[in-house]
Design an enzyme around this catalytic site. Structure first.
Site, PDB file in Angstrom:
ATOM      1  N   GLY A 142     -14.805  57.532  37.619  1.00  0.00           N
ATOM      2  CA  GLY A 142     -13.958  57.723  36.457  1.00  0.00           C
ATOM      3  C   GLY A 142     -13.799  56.500  35.580  1.00  0.00           C
ATOM      4  O   GLY A 142     -13.143  56.559  34.539  1.00  0.00           O
TER       5      GLY A 142
ATOM      6  N   ASP B 162     -23.655  62.671  50.561  1.00  0.00           N
ATOM      7  CA  ASP B 162     -24.299  62.447  49.274  1.00  0.00           C
ATOM      8  C   ASP B 162     -25.808  62.424  49.474  1.00  0.00           C
ATOM      9  O   ASP B 162     -26.412  61.374  49.675  1.00  0.00           O
ATOM     10  CB  ASP B 162     -23.807  61.129  48.670  1.00  0.00           C
ATOM     11  CG  ASP B 162     -24.472  60.828  47.334  1.00  0.00           C
ATOM     12  OD1 ASP B 162     -25.249  61.680  46.858  1.00  0.00           O
ATOM     13  OD2 ASP B 162     -24.220  59.743  46.781  1.00  0.00           O
TER      14      ASP B 162
ATOM     15  N   HIS C 101     -20.049  55.105  38.144  1.00  0.00           N
ATOM     16  CA  HIS C 101     -19.307  54.115  38.911  1.00  0.00           C
ATOM     17  C   HIS C 101     -19.355  52.776  38.169  1.00  0.00           C
ATOM     18  O   HIS C 101     -20.279  52.495  37.422  1.00  0.00           O
ATOM     19  CB  HIS C 101     -19.935  53.910  40.296  1.00  0.00           C
ATOM     20  CG  HIS C 101     -19.833  55.098  41.183  1.00  0.00           C
ATOM     21  ND1 HIS C 101     -18.653  55.708  41.499  1.00  0.00           N
ATOM     22  CD2 HIS C 101     -20.798  55.789  41.862  1.00  0.00           C
ATOM     23  CE1 HIS C 101     -18.880  56.711  42.324  1.00  0.00           C
ATOM     24  NE2 HIS C 101     -20.166  56.786  42.556  1.00  0.00           N
ATOM     25  N   GLY C 102     -18.366  51.932  38.428  1.00  0.00           N
ATOM     26  CA  GLY C 102     -18.407  50.574  37.905  1.00  0.00           C
ATOM     27  C   GLY C 102     -17.483  50.364  36.717  1.00  0.00           C
ATOM     28  O   GLY C 102     -16.630  51.193  36.423  1.00  0.00           O
TER      29      GLY C 102
ATOM     30  N   THR D  95     -12.982  50.886  41.467  1.00  0.00           N
ATOM     31  CA  THR D  95     -13.142  49.687  40.655  1.00  0.00           C
ATOM     32  C   THR D  95     -11.803  49.158  40.141  1.00  0.00           C
ATOM     33  O   THR D  95     -11.505  47.959  40.247  1.00  0.00           O
ATOM     34  CB  THR D  95     -14.080  49.980  39.470  1.00  0.00           C
ATOM     35  OG1 THR D  95     -15.329  50.477  39.968  1.00  0.00           O
ATOM     36  CG2 THR D  95     -14.322  48.731  38.649  1.00  0.00           C
TER      37      THR D  95
ATOM     38  N   ASP E 266     -16.475  58.547  52.047  1.00  0.00           N
ATOM     39  CA  ASP E 266     -17.197  58.578  50.774  1.00  0.00           C
ATOM     40  C   ASP E 266     -18.702  58.639  51.013  1.00  0.00           C
ATOM     41  O   ASP E 266     -19.164  58.745  52.138  1.00  0.00           O
ATOM     42  CB  ASP E 266     -16.804  57.347  49.962  1.00  0.00           C
ATOM     43  CG  ASP E 266     -16.964  57.550  48.469  1.00  0.00           C
ATOM     44  OD1 ASP E 266     -17.244  58.685  48.039  1.00  0.00           O
ATOM     45  OD2 ASP E 266     -16.788  56.576  47.714  1.00  0.00           O
ATOM     46  N   HIS E 267     -19.449  58.509  49.928  1.00  0.00           N
ATOM     47  CA  HIS E 267     -20.905  58.647  49.877  1.00  0.00           C
ATOM     48  C   HIS E 267     -21.616  58.334  51.195  1.00  0.00           C
ATOM     49  O   HIS E 267     -21.614  57.201  51.665  1.00  0.00           O
ATOM     50  CB  HIS E 267     -21.483  57.711  48.809  1.00  0.00           C
ATOM     51  CG  HIS E 267     -21.042  58.043  47.427  1.00  0.00           C
ATOM     52  ND1 HIS E 267     -21.725  58.908  46.610  1.00  0.00           N
ATOM     53  CD2 HIS E 267     -19.970  57.620  46.714  1.00  0.00           C
ATOM     54  CE1 HIS E 267     -21.103  59.005  45.445  1.00  0.00           C
ATOM     55  NE2 HIS E 267     -20.031  58.238  45.482  1.00  0.00           N
TER      56      HIS E 267
END
Length: 400
Positions: free
Chosen positions: A307, A183, A266-267, A330, A148-149
């Site tokens: 999402g 990213d 995010h979150g 999350t 990821d990132h």
């Protein structure tokens, strides 16, 4: 600028370059379907149970775009969450993407280990990847190994992982990792894509796919904090997507995907508080189609980051515009904890001491406080949540 890696995943093996350019043979662009027996009725013959890389990965993503579903891409922190991902995939009958973050890799190595030069993040991520390689086929599903990132300052982490893939490729003919996300959306567009292009040239030699981000995904995830970002940066423009596509298509045998921002975050956010604009993806597809003269209405494959709080109708609309993977973190974190919490609540009176419970004062409680019991409860809850995610992403029963 962050374009939500989930937004730009190229359409087919040939779509890693403009449509007018002949398809080149490579670790990522040459299908093997004609030479192998099919393992899954609904997928190309190149795709087998276990870790999917190279041409098989391209075929898998093509199938997702053509059949109209997105693959869950799940952030993990250890073998428990890794195994929950694959258990879920076996249950819903579809592929899964196991995703390592830099922090997740460090956690696998051990938080007490010095990580000044990313050595713990590198070692832990490699260790987790090797675990997946050893057990993935047992679950009978295709598994994509992804990272990821990775911000500009974290590139040494990817350098270490690339070295491991190069060694694995030399020994086995395939990379250790299926794909990596860079990213660099905080950098100017030209610098972002320039660095991505340099890495794609290295990735292409061993069959690794590049995921890159344009625009900004809002919120906070695993050390990446965009909670106070200017809202205008949450929406990517078609011209930016095409610029990236055009530049990266110049890399011989290069395969890439793009996360384009369309209001995703995010979150934890309640439904209705996230203003998704999936038509940004539709407009980008139309723009690229016109520029390259493609026959396809969806020349790009998009991935969807952030999402949380998104309405299912918006998610499925985005899939209709070419989203073939959505990141999930999350909700699965909560599900794992909720499984452990429920286990503790159910057996609370058996977990207050090594000996003595409602059945007898001298009865041992080892079988209740054995860590495998509560961790297994977490795995089961996380797997169940991922089955629900797969339903939302239309990724159920897509193998056979």
């Amino acid at each position: 600028m962050k374009l939500a890696i989930a937004t730009l995943l190229i359409g087919s093996a040939a779509a890693f370059a403009p449509a007018a350019t002949p398809m080149r043979n490579s670790a990522l662009s040459m299908s093997t379907e004609t030479t192998t027996e099919k393992a899954f009725a609904k997928l190309p013959a190149s795709i087998k149970p276990g870790v999917v890389t190279g041409p098989a990965l391209v075929d898998l993503l093509d199938a997702a775009k053509e059949q109209g579903y997105a693959i869950p891409g799940v952030n993990i922190v250890g073998t428990n969450s890794i195994n929950a991902c694959m258990e879920a995939a076996a249950s819903y009958g579809g592929p899964i993407m196991v995703t390592f973050s830099k922090g997740g890799g460090q956690f696998i190595a051990g938080k007490s280990v010095n990580n000044d030069a990313d050595q713990a993040s590198i070692a832990g991520t490699i260790a987790g990847a090797k675990h997946v390689h050893e057990v993935a086929a047992l679950y009978g599903v295709p598994v994509v190994l992804h990272t990821d990132h990775c911000q500009k300052a974290w590139l040494p982490w990817i350098d270490g992982l690339l070295t491991a893939s190069e060694e694995h490729f030399a020994a086995t003919g395939s990379p250790l990792f299926s794909s990596h996300m860079l990213d660099l959306s905080e950098e100017p567009l030209e610098e972002n894509i320039g660095i991505c292009k340099d890495y794609l040239e290295k990735f292409a030699k061993v069959g690794i796919l590049l995921e890159f981000e344009l625009g900004v995904t809002g919120g906070e995830e695993d050390g990446v904090d965009n909670t106070d970002i200017d809202s205008s940066r949450l929406y990517t423009q078609p011209e930016e997507v095409f610029y990236a596509y055009e530049q990266l298509s110049q890399v011989e045998n290069g395969a890439f995907t793009c996360a384009a921002s369309f209001g995703n975050v995010h979150g934890v956010y309640a439904p209705g508080n996230v203003d998704l604009q999936p038509k940004i993806l539709m407009n980008s597809q139309a723009y690229i189609k016109e520029k390259i003269g493609s026959d396809s209405d969806k020349p790009m494959k998009f991935v969807f980051h952030g999402g949380s709080g998104s309405d299912v109708s918006d998610i499925q609309e985005a899939i209709g515009y070419g989203v073939i993977k959505m990141n999930i973190d999350t909700d699965t974190q909560w599900a794992f904890w909720d499984g452990i919490r429920a286990y503790e609540a159910k057996y609370h009176d058996y977990l207050q001491g090594q000996i003595g419970n409602p059945e007898a004062d001298d009865k041992p409680n080892k079988k209740y406080y054995d860590p495998r019991m509560s961790l297994r409860a977490g795995e089961e809850a996380m797997a169940a949540r991922l089955v629900k995610a797969a339903e939302d992403l239309k990724c159920v029963n897509v193998l056979n």
